[in-house]
Each structure stands twice: as structure tokens, then as C-alpha cells.
Design a protein around this motif. Structure first.
Motif, PDB file in Angstrom:
ATOM      1  N   GLY A 107       0.827  -1.214   0.000  1.00 23.87           N
ATOM      2  CA  GLY A 107       0.000   0.000   0.000  1.00 23.87           C
ATOM      3  C   GLY A 107       0.852   1.251   0.000  1.00 23.87           C
ATOM      4  O   GLY A 107       0.580   2.218  -0.728  1.00 23.87           O
ATOM      5  N   TRP A 108       1.911   1.230   0.791  1.00 23.44           N
ATOM      6  CA  TRP A 108       2.825   2.376   0.856  1.00 23.44           C
ATOM      7  C   TRP A 108       3.540   2.559  -0.487  1.00 23.44           C
ATOM      8  O   TRP A 108       3.758   3.674  -0.942  1.00 23.44           O
ATOM      9  N   GLY A 109       3.882   1.428  -1.129  1.00 25.10           N
ATOM     10  CA  GLY A 109       4.491   1.492  -2.466  1.00 25.10           C
ATOM     11  C   GLY A 109       3.524   2.030  -3.504  1.00 25.10           C
ATOM     12  O   GLY A 109       3.900   2.772  -4.402  1.00 25.10           O
ATOM     13  N   LEU A 110       2.229   1.666  -3.371  1.00 27.57           N
ATOM     14  CA  LEU A 110       1.212   2.169  -4.299  1.00 27.57           C
ATOM     15  C   LEU A 110       1.001   3.669  -4.139  1.00 27.57           C
ATOM     16  O   LEU A 110       0.709   4.372  -5.101  1.00 27.57           O
ATOM     17  N   ILE A 111       1.155   4.161  -2.908  1.00 21.82           N
ATOM     18  CA  ILE A 111       1.075   5.613  -2.694  1.00 21.82           C
ATOM     19  C   ILE A 111       2.172   6.293  -3.510  1.00 21.82           C
ATOM     20  O   ILE A 111       1.949   7.306  -4.167  1.00 21.82           O
ATOM     21  N   LEU A 112       3.370   5.705  -3.461  1.00 17.33           N
ATOM     22  CA  LEU A 112       4.493   6.227  -4.246  1.00 17.33           C
ATOM     23  C   LEU A 112       4.163   6.189  -5.735  1.00 17.33           C
ATOM     24  O   LEU A 112       4.369   7.165  -6.464  1.00 17.33           O
ATOM     25  N   GLU A 113       3.611   5.052  -6.183  1.00 15.98           N
ATOM     26  CA  GLU A 113       3.280   4.872  -7.599  1.00 15.98           C
ATOM     27  C   GLU A 113       2.272   5.916  -8.081  1.00 15.98           C
ATOM     28  O   GLU A 113       2.503   6.618  -9.072  1.00 15.98           O
ATOM     29  N   TYR A 114       1.170   6.040  -7.369  1.00 15.62           N
ATOM     30  CA  TYR A 114       0.095   6.916  -7.840  1.00 15.62           C
ATOM     31  C   TYR A 114       0.346   8.393  -7.566  1.00 15.62           C
ATOM     32  O   TYR A 114       0.056   9.245  -8.407  1.00 15.62           O
ATOM     33  N   ALA A 115       0.879   8.695  -6.384  1.00 14.56           N
ATOM     34  CA  ALA A 115       1.135  10.113  -6.074  1.00 14.56           C
ATOM     35  C   ALA A 115       2.221  10.667  -6.996  1.00 14.56           C
ATOM     36  O   ALA A 115       2.053  11.740  -7.591  1.00 14.56           O
ATOM     37  N   MET A 116       3.324   9.927  -7.138  1.00 13.61           N
ATOM     38  CA  MET A 116       4.405  10.394  -8.021  1.00 13.61           C
ATOM     39  C   MET A 116       3.939  10.404  -9.472  1.00 13.61           C
ATOM     40  O   MET A 116       4.299  11.283 -10.250  1.00 13.61           O
ATOM     41  N   GLY A 117       3.121   9.409  -9.837  1.00 18.75           N
ATOM     42  CA  GLY A 117       2.581   9.372 -11.197  1.00 18.75           C
ATOM     43  C   GLY A 117       1.722  10.585 -11.484  1.00 18.75           C
ATOM     44  O   GLY A 117       1.821  11.204 -12.546  1.00 18.75           O
ATOM     45  N   SER A 118       0.879  10.954 -10.534  1.00 20.75           N
ATOM     46  CA  SER A 118       0.022  12.134 -10.696  1.00 20.75           C
ATOM     47  C   SER A 118       0.860  13.396 -10.865  1.00 20.75           C
ATOM     48  O   SER A 118       0.566  14.250 -11.707  1.00 20.75           O
TER      49      SER A 118
END
Length: 487
Positions: A107-118
Motif C-alpha cells: 500500500g505504501w508502495g502504491l502511494i508512491l506509484e500513484y502520487a508520483m505518477g500524478s
């Protein structure tokens, strides 16, 4: 109190029954969400950086490798989506199979994925928006369009367009998922038409000399960030790792399962369909682009410094087809909005799932009864993403996004295999064929691509994961709903 406690499938089913989210997304809306997220980052943004900094004309091979890596992960995602059709994506899948601490890390990695992606997409949108304004004779001052690291002048600077577009997208998302999906469907139609136009029109301006050599000899590139290796076989691999960000879209489909009308069938279909369509388009566009414009001309310190930010439009400009540049720039400017929309939507649903489980504060799981959206969640996210996008250079953001994506994909391949062994009789409307082979291939290729990202991105991303583990033990473990239930 165990950090490896597993959330039972019955608990997920109970969450689904009392969910306040509205089930309004059909098979084609979900597919459009996938295509909406995938088409944008790769075609309109990273083709320039991938060609110049990594693979040259062989960028097409990088897209093939990244696409193959995605197919393995997509099949594993599809099996999970058919078992646990809930918001939360890979986080939820891991929580139901391996254990809480593992789910938290994903979940913490997905935050990185989506927040940085945005943030990456917001910065990219700014580049196309500025080009669009220049076409109509309007030029914003550099201090309002450049982050501090890229600003060539002195004093304060920020990327104001990137800041404002995030706030605009948030205003659409808080009104309701159905309205956002309808807007996305329209934009996706526009984008796909523009991409097909690029392929068909660009073919007539391909100069075969630009593909010679197709795989440039390995060398070192020196820029403001320092020296790094490029081209050759190593460059193709590092290019696949760097442009992996472009494939984050099919992952976003799984975050919308809580709002799908028939998630067990439609989510797997949408994941695989969106991935196959977009991979084919990526390969064709990268071939046309590197044929129209020499990969060395994407140098940000060369004679076309802006080309790396809006590569497709500049390729037509240089070919003397400015009219085509207008069409592409308008399509990209509008099209990147849907990428940003899907990324932020996906991020908010992951927060929603983690918050429902008590691992992050409850403010993220409150759903507005009128719109059926997590309004507070979206507003907090929007504030954070808009500020970081306004002050951070694009290459740092893209590489960290790729790390988060590859990490999540690797974990999903591991988790689906574990679940097949632990619970072989659970109902699966979609099953991965030859699972051990697919899972092992997915784990190996995604891990290998992770290793080939820039060292700086690896260190920053590992630092992010270390902070996440600290947050889990200080807050998440203590406040977990499973923990409280046991007490």
C-alpha cells in the motif's frame, strides 16, 4: 497482535455489502479507465526522455520488454480481481493472502506509484499547455512555469500550470464517479484518435537514417544531474524500466473494482484489454517518433530544448507540419487530464481501503453521501500533489513512480501464487494459466527492471519504504481494525 495477520475473505465481502461507493462502472467504462491512464505518460511524455537518455531508436524494444513484464503482472492482477473485487488493488490482495505488514508495504508502495505518477503527469501537462499557449502567441514567464531546479533565472519560481491542473481535476472527481467516468470516456476517444493520427500521418515523414544505428553503441551522457550510461543492450533495459511508468493504467482499473457493476468478470477483461491495446500503440508511436526525429535531438541542452517535454508535437514541427503539431498538442493537453484523473482516483481508493482497515486515519474513508466519493480524501490528496508537482523536476518523479509500480507488480505475482497454494478451492472466475511459470517470470523481470532504475530513484524509493515501515509500527499496527477485533 501478529504483523502477519490476514484479513479473511468474509471480511472483504462484508465491506463490499456495506460500501457507500456507487456501482456505476461497466466493462467498457473500466477499459476506458485503463486506456485513459496508460495513454498519456508513455506516448506524450516519456518517448523523448526514453529515446535520448536510454535506448535511442530501440525504445520500441524497451516498450516490448515493459509490455511483456506487464502481461505477467496483469494476469496475476486479473485472478485477484476475480476473487476480491474491492477497492485497494494490490494492497487488498496482499492483506487477504499474505499478511498485514506485507499489505502495508505494498500500500505504501502504491502511494508512491500513484502520487508520483500524478505529479509527473501534472508537470507533463504543463509542458504541453505552455506549448499550446505559445502557438497562440501567449508566453508565460519562466518563473511561473519552471520548478526551482529547472529555473535558469534567479529568485522564486514554481510550475503554476501543474499546480492548477491538479486542483481542476480534483474539482471534477469530488462531484461523482459516473460524471468523471463519462468525461474520461470522451477524452479517451479523443486521445486514441490522436494517437492513430500520429501513427498514420507520421509514417510519411519517417527518415530511415534516423534508425541507423537502431541500437546505438553504449556510451555515457553528461547533463546537469551528472553522468550516466545510455544506449546498447543496457540502455534498452534501463529504458524499459524508466518508461514502465507508462503502464500504470491497468493497475488503476483494479482500484475501481468497488464501483464496478460486475467486478469479477469486467475488471479482468478491462485490465487485459487496455494493456494489449496500449502496448501495440506505444510500439508503433515510438517507431514513428524516432524515425521522424533523431534521438539525439531530444537533448534538453541541444538546439530543441523543449522537445523532450512535448516530443510528439515537436517532431511534427521539425518535419515542417506545424498544423499537425496543433492537433497533437491540443489532444495531449486535453488527454493528459484523463491520465491525471485516473491516477488521483486510484490513489484515493487505495487510501479508502487502507483507512477502512484502520491503517491510516479515518478521514480518508469518509464517503460523501451525495456524490458517493471520498471527498475529504480527494481534497487532501489534491493539496499535496499540486504543491509537490509545482516544485519538483519531472525526471525524478517518473523514476520513483516506476519503482513503486514495479514493486507492486512483483508483490502481486508473489501473492497470487501464495493464495493458489494456501486456498486452492476458493472461487476464481479467472485463473492464471501455468501460474508458477507466469508468477516466476513476473517476479524476475519486474525485479530486474527495478534494479536497472537510476540509483538515485532506488535510494529515494527505498527511503520512502523505510519511512512507511516506521509509520506502520507507530500508527498502523496499533490502530488496525484486525488488532482491535482481537482485543
Amino acid at each position: 497482535m501478529s504483523i502477519w495477520r490476514v484479513k479473511p475473505v468474509s471480511a472483504f465481502e462484508a465491506d463490499m455489502k456495506k460500501s457507500e461507493l456507487k456501482r456505476v462502472l461497466g466493462k467498457w467504462s473500466l477499459t476506458a479507465i485503463g486506456i485513459g491512464a496508460i495513454i498519456g505518460g508513455g506516448i506524450f511524455v516519456l518517448t523523448g526522455t526514453g529515446a535520448y537518455y536510454h535506448a535511442g531508436p530501440a525504445l520500441a524494444i524497451s516498450f516490448v520488454i515493459a509490455g511483456i513484464a506487464c502481461v505477467f503482472a496483469a494476469l496475476c492482477y486479473s485472478e485477484f480481481a476475480s476473487i476480491l473485487p474491492v477497492e485497494g488493488s494490490a494492497y487488498a490482495y496482499a492483506y487477504g493472502t499474505i499478511g498485514e505488514v506485507f499489505a502495508w508495504i505494498i500500500g505504501w508502495g502504491l502511494i508512491l506509484e500513484y502520487a508520483m505518477g500524478s505529479m509527473t503527469v501534472a508537470v507533463s501537462w504543463s509542458g504541453y499547455f505552455n506549448k499550446l499557449l505559445k502557438m497562440f502567441g501567449i508566453k508565460l514567464p519562466e518563473w511561473l512555469t519552471a520548478d526551482p531546479a529547472s529555473y535558469t533565472g534567479e529568485g522564486f519560481s514554481m510550475n503554476l500550470p501543474a499546480f492548477l491542473i491538479v486542483l481542476f481535476v480534483i474539482s471534477i472527481l469530488i462531484r461523482g464517479t459516473k460524471g468523471a467516468a463519462n468525461a474520461n470516456n470522451f477524452i479517451v476517444l479523443l486521445k486514441v484518435s490522436a494517437v492513430i493520427f500520429v501513427i498514420l500521418a507520421g509514417v510519411f515523414f519517417v527518415n530511415l537514417d534516423n534508425w541507423d544505428p537502431f541500437i546505438p553503441a553504449a556510451t555515457e551522457i553528461v547533463d546537469k544531474a551528472g553522468t550516466h550510461k545510455a544506449y546498447g543492450i543496457g540502455g534498452i533495459i534501463s529504458g524499459a524500466a524508466a518508461i514502465f511508468f507508462a503502464y500504470v493504467g491497468f493497475d488503476a482499473v483494479s482500484t475501481q473494482a468497488g464501483e464496478a457493476i460486475n467486478p469479477k468478470k469486467d475488471v479482468p477483461f478491462a485490465i487485459i484489454a487496455s494493456l494489449l491495446v496500449c502496448t501495440l500503440l506505444y510500439i508503433l508511436v515510438s517507431l514513428v517518433l524516432t524515425g521522424m526525429m533523431n534521438y539525439e535531438d531530444f537533448n534538453p541542452l541541444g538546439k530543441y530544448p523543449e522537445a523532450i517535454k512535448a516530443p510528439v508535437a515537436y517532431a511534427f514541427d521539425i518535419a515542417g507540419q506545424a498544423w499537425a503539431g496543433y492537433i497533437i498538442t491540443i489532444a495531449a493537453t486535453v488527454g493528459l487530464i484523463s491520465v491525471l484523473m485516473v491516477m488521483i482516483m486510484g490513489q484515493s481508493r487505495i487510501f479508502l481501503g487502507m483507512s477502512k482497515d484502520g491503517l491510516i486515519p479515518s478521514v480518508f474513508s469518509k464517503v460523501n453521501p451525495l456524490s458517493g466519493t471520498p471527498k475529504n480524501n480527494l481534497m487532501i490528496l489534491g493539496g499535496f500533489i499540486s504543491i509537490v508537482a509545482a516544485f519538483t523536476p519531472i525526471n525524478k518523479l517518473a523514476d520513483m513512480t516506476s519503482f513503486g509500480t514495479l514493486f507492486a507488480f512483483t508483490m502481486v505475482c508473489i501473492a497470487v501464487w501464495i493464495l493458489r497454494v494456501k486456498q486452492p478451492n476458493i472461487e476464481r472466475t479467472f485463473k492464471v494459466p501455468a501460474l508458477p511459470v507466469i508468477a516466476v517470470c513476473g517476479i524476475l523481470i519486474n525485479t530486474y527492471l527495478m534494479i536497472n532504475l537510476s540509483k538515485e530513484a532506488q535510494l529515494l524509493s527505498l527511503g520512502w519504504l523505510a519511512i512507511g515501515i516506521l509509520v506502520y509500527f507507530l500508527y498502523g499496527k496499533r490502530n488496525s481494525k484486525l488488532n482491535n477485533k482481537e482485543e
